[in-house]
Design an enzyme around this catalytic site. Structure first.
Site, PDB file in Angstrom:
ATOM      1  N   MET A 160       9.749  16.049  -4.214  1.00 48.05           N
ATOM      2  CA  MET A 160      11.163  15.950  -4.585  1.00 48.05           C
ATOM      3  C   MET A 160      11.569  17.178  -5.378  1.00 48.05           C
ATOM      4  SD  MET A 160      11.610  11.939  -5.696  1.00 48.05           S
ATOM      5  CE  MET A 160      10.006  11.802  -6.503  1.00 48.05           C
ATOM      6  N   CYS A 184      13.368  17.914   5.292  1.00 50.31           N
ATOM      7  CA  CYS A 184      14.509  17.962   4.372  1.00 50.31           C
ATOM      8  C   CYS A 184      15.758  18.462   5.092  1.00 50.31           C
ATOM      9  CB  CYS A 184      14.200  18.864   3.187  1.00 50.31           C
ATOM     10  SG  CYS A 184      15.540  18.891   1.966  1.00 50.31           S
TER      11      CYS A 184
END
Length: 487
Positions: free
Chosen positions: A14, A111
């Site tokens: 993250m 992503c």
């Protein structure tokens, strides 16, 4: 024996969250594997590897002295380095750079955010299977550590399974699957059926991702998500970001306890306060408008963050310990200090304090160097003499200032000559118990005069001595000087 990706609970990569303090906290609470945040290949290739003996970490430091990636011995066997790349040669160069400090290398192929997809990275790779194959094969054949990748699902189950079978043939050790398409966001339901079809189609471990909030709210839900997807392992992102104790088999802790544990790691590893603040805001996302949330938002340093949560004593104890270690082994947080004998003698003769010049704490026109110079003039002493050297190892600077035949310096090295000299001036001023020009500090006559000087310069281009306002300023300064002489 290499790392296994079967039957594991994993902290997802993250951005801004997956730094060392959060990874260590996840391990504390029971995570088996932790991924770092996505780090772009080009940025990593600009970094130098530095062993930080003060913090006992390995830091990858950019040319601007920013720590891009930091790791430590505790996570060496379970941290996966995730990179953003679309170039096989660069990917291999980065993997070779870090492989001895991590357990595995992962390529981000999922992503959908612009910072990841620009340059063909992240989810953009899903449209280039030949590029995926080239990057993964190059890594698998080029390094000794396991290679994995993380993807999102495609438009259909058939397309997704076909892609994953191709990925399996490259020799990767596992594949993480976020069960959403690249255009979908967290509010969209996770496609457990896609992940299940993938898990049934390949023989390598499949790591299921995307069940936070919708399915996973506590530890027992992790197993439920695993069963729904038939995956080998489960990867947690938002659920872990909001409360990392989700990894605890005994049940989640209160967010107050989690914050305390997180801050301890952040202080011990000298995490940049903006990153610490960001992670804490995620944990306090429902309380950001409260009094506590507003105090956190206003904090502008790690020390101030600790004060918000009643951890000032811990902060002071930890930083004093770090400074003592830094001084005893003559290093700074970015790397080992090599000092020659002459330099050692010079520092031994000097008064030393662990000081850094923080620009935000001083008015632009009133710096410690200016204040010290004015004081020397007033006392009719020779002006301060600064001896500044640059260290070849990391290009940092150290300065010793001589005032009235005595030397003063900070034990810390700094990234510029100006900052090092300001720090030396602060040590001198504090040792002599003189004001140093900090914002909010009661102004001395010297600082007062400095402001007057600035006013003189700003009056205009005419004859300053003839202007009424200027005459008044001069008269007040003359009175002040008279009082100085009398005392």
């Amino acid at each position: 024996m290499g790392i296994s990706f079967s039957d594991k609970i994993i902290l997802a990569p993250m951005v801004r969250v997956g730094t060392l303090p959060m990874r260590l906290l996840a391990l504390d609470y029971g995570a088996d594997i932790v991924y770092c945040e996505e780090l772009v290949d080009i940025k990593m290739l600009q970094c130098k590897r530095v062993v930080n003996e003060v913090l006992q970490t390995v830091d990858y430091v950019s040319p601007t002295e920013r720590i891009v990636f930091q790791t430590c011995e505790r996570e060496k066997g379970c941290v996966v380095f995730q990179m953003g790349t679309a170039d096989a040669k660069r990917a291999l160069a980065v993997a070779k750079l870090v492989e001895n400090d991590v357990a595995a290398i992962d390529v981000n192929m999922g992503c959908p955010k612009e910072y990841s997809t620009k340059g063909g990275m992240g989810a953009a790779l899903l449209s280039s299977p030949e590029k995926i194959e080239e990057v993964l094969k190059t890594l698998v054949n080029g390094i000794s550590k396991p290679v994995t990748c993380k993807i999102r699902i495609l438009s259909t189950v058939e397309e997704t399974v076909s892609l994953v079978k191709m990925i399996e043939k490259t020799g990767v050790s596992a594949i993480a699957v976020h069960g959403r398409k690249k255009e979908e966001r967290p509010q969209h339901p996770v496609h457990c059926d896609f992940i299940k079809a993938i898990a049934e189609a390949v023989s390598i471990p499949v790591i299921a991702n995307g069940g936070s909030q919708e399915i996973i709210r506590e530890f027992v839900d992790i197993e439920a998500f695993k069963s729904l997807t038939a995956a080998s392992s489960v990867m947690l992102a938002r659920a872990a970001m909001w409360n990392p104790s989700i990894f605890r088999r005994e049940g989640v802790l209160s967010i107050d306890d989690v914050i305390h544990d997180y801050i301890e790691h952040a202080v011990r590893y000298d995490n940049h306060y903006t990153n610490t603040k960001y992670c804490l805001c995620q944990m306090l996302r429902e309380k950001l408008e409260s009094s506590l949330g507003k105090k956190l938002h206003a904090a502008q340093s790690t020390k101030e963050i600790c004060a918000v949560f009643g951890m000032t004593t811990f902060y002071e104890s930890c930083t004093l310990s770090q400074e003592a270690r830094r001084k005893s082994i003559n290093i700074i947080s970015q790397g080992t200090l090599e000092v020659d004998d002459d330099k050692n003698e010079e520092i031994v003769d000097a008064t030393q304090l662990p000081v850094k010049f923080e620009k935000k704490d001083y008015l632009p026109q009133i710096t410690p160097k200016m204040v010290l110079l004015e004081w020397c003039r007033k006392e009719k002493l020779p002006q301060p003499v600064y001896q500044t050297v640059q260290r070849s190892l990391d290009r940092f600077f150290h300065s010793v200032v001589t005032v009235n035949e005595k030397k003063y310096c900070s034990v810390l090295w700094d990234k510029s000559k100006k900052l090092a000299e300001q720090a030396a001036a602060i040590v001198c001023l504090r040792t002599l118990e003189l004001p140093e020009g900090k914002i909010g500090e009661e102004e001395s006559d010297l600082v007062h005069k400095r402001k007057r000087k600035m006013q003189y310069q700003n009056v205009g281009s005419g004859n300053l001595s003839e202007m009424p306002q200027t005459k008044k300023l001069h008269q007040e300064d003359d009175k002040t000087e008279g009082k100085d002489k009398e005392s």
